[in-house]
Motif scaffolding. Sequence first.
Motif, short mmCIF file in Angstrom:
data_model
loop_
_atom_site.label_atom_id
_atom_site.label_comp_id
_atom_site.label_asym_id
_atom_site.label_seq_id
_atom_site.Cartn_x
_atom_site.Cartn_y
_atom_site.Cartn_z
N VAL A 27 0.82 -1.21 0.00
CA VAL A 27 0.00 0.00 0.00
C VAL A 27 0.85 1.26 0.00
CG1 VAL A 27 -1.63 1.36 1.42
CG2 VAL A 27 -1.99 -1.10 1.10
N TYR A 28 1.94 1.29 0.75
CA TYR A 28 2.67 2.55 0.95
C TYR A 28 4.17 2.40 0.69
CZ TYR A 28 3.14 0.35 5.61
OH TYR A 28 3.36 -0.53 6.65
N GLY A 29 4.50 1.51 -0.27
CA GLY A 29 5.90 1.34 -0.64
C GLY A 29 6.70 0.54 0.36
N GLU A 30 6.00 -0.25 1.18
CA GLU A 30 6.67 -1.06 2.20
C GLU A 30 7.40 -2.24 1.56
OE1 GLU A 30 2.33 -2.49 2.14
OE2 GLU A 30 3.51 -0.72 1.62
N PRO A 31 8.49 -2.73 2.19
CA PRO A 31 9.20 -3.90 1.65
C PRO A 31 8.29 -5.12 1.62
CG PRO A 31 10.46 -2.85 3.41
CD PRO A 31 9.11 -2.21 3.41
N THR A 32 8.49 -5.97 0.61
CA THR A 32 7.70 -7.19 0.50
C THR A 32 8.62 -8.39 0.36
OG1 THR A 32 7.55 -6.91 -1.90
CG2 THR A 32 5.74 -6.01 -0.59
N ASP A 33 8.08 -9.55 0.68
CA ASP A 33 8.78 -10.82 0.51
C ASP A 33 7.73 -11.83 0.10
OD1 ASP A 33 10.37 -13.03 0.55
OD2 ASP A 33 10.47 -13.19 2.73
N GLY A 34 7.61 -12.08 -1.21
CA GLY A 34 6.52 -12.90 -1.70
C GLY A 34 5.20 -12.20 -1.41
N GLU A 35 4.28 -12.91 -0.76
CA GLU A 35 2.98 -12.30 -0.47
C GLU A 35 2.97 -11.52 0.85
OE1 GLU A 35 1.26 -16.55 1.31
OE2 GLU A 35 0.23 -15.53 -0.32
N TRP A 36 4.09 -11.56 1.57
CA TRP A 36 4.18 -10.85 2.85
C TRP A 36 4.66 -9.42 2.64
CZ3 TRP A 36 2.54 -12.88 7.45
CH2 TRP A 36 2.25 -14.26 7.45
N ARG A 37 4.15 -8.50 3.46
CA ARG A 37 4.62 -7.11 3.40
C ARG A 37 4.92 -6.61 4.81
NH1 ARG A 37 0.31 -2.97 3.45
NH2 ARG A 37 -1.51 -3.89 4.41
N ALA A 38 5.99 -5.87 4.92
CA ALA A 38 6.44 -5.39 6.23
C ALA A 38 5.45 -4.35 6.78
CB ALA A 38 7.83 -4.78 6.12
N TRP A 39 5.24 -4.41 8.08
CA TRP A 39 4.35 -3.49 8.80
C TRP A 39 5.23 -2.55 9.60
CZ3 TRP A 39 -0.37 -5.56 12.07
CH2 TRP A 39 -1.15 -4.47 12.49
N ASN A 40 5.29 -1.30 9.17
CA ASN A 40 6.24 -0.35 9.73
C ASN A 40 5.68 0.30 10.99
OD1 ASN A 40 7.98 1.75 10.30
ND2 ASN A 40 8.16 2.44 8.18
N PRO A 41 6.22 -0.01 12.19
CA PRO A 41 5.66 0.53 13.43
C PRO A 41 5.87 2.03 13.58
CG PRO A 41 7.65 -0.72 13.90
CD PRO A 41 7.35 -0.92 12.45
N THR A 42 6.80 2.62 12.81
CA THR A 42 6.96 4.07 12.89
C THR A 42 5.88 4.81 12.08
OG1 THR A 42 8.48 4.20 11.01
CG2 THR A 42 9.47 3.87 13.18
N ARG A 43 5.13 4.06 11.28
CA ARG A 43 4.03 4.66 10.52
C ARG A 43 2.68 4.14 10.99
NH1 ARG A 43 5.24 5.28 4.19
NH2 ARG A 43 3.17 6.16 4.42
#
Length: 211
Positions: A27-43
């Motif tokens: 959604v917001y340019g977050e890193p991905t790994d396959g179908e997983w996407r990182a959830w940035n706690p600073t955002r």
Amino acid sequence: MSDVLPDGVERRQFDGTERLATRGEPVYGEPTDGEWRAWNPTRSKLGAMLDLEMDTGLEGDETVLYLGAASGTTVSHVADFAGPTYAVEFAPRPARDLLETAESRPRLFPLLKDARKPDTYAHVVESNVDVIVQDVATRGQARVALENAQFLADDGRLLLAVKARSEDVTRDPAAVFEDVQEALEDGYDILETQRLEDYHTDHLGIVARPR
């Protein structure tokens, strides 16, 4: 690590760093790994609460009312692991982004409404939701939580991120947090509080249940 993470949220490696992650369209340019996407706690205040191992009570598949959805950064992660997720946002510009985010998430229901006026969306949101997530930049954050308690199941949870500067930019944040907690106790039992300082300046995470 004694994580209390809901089903559908995992700690995974992204570029050698362990991060919270959910499965879904980025959604917001977050890193991905396959179908997983990182959830940035600073955002994301909820991401910060989970990263700090607060006991949110989230298990996965809950019905969620999300107040202050903005353009969908956090609520998109919530909709990745929760059940029906009602996303209330007042400002038209971020609400347009939220609509785009919802296109790939059939369980995400954007509502262009004011969280201070729950009667305007009471006909849409089902009663007895499992969780209210609140992240609104307004004065009277406790009042918003109290007025939306009508939607919450008796054994439901409020996950509230209090922004001290939205209440009163001139006062000491600790005093603001104390006042908000005191006001909340009109309708909630507070189970846990934690400063989110590592990720969000002058914010307090609160887990509560309705009285």
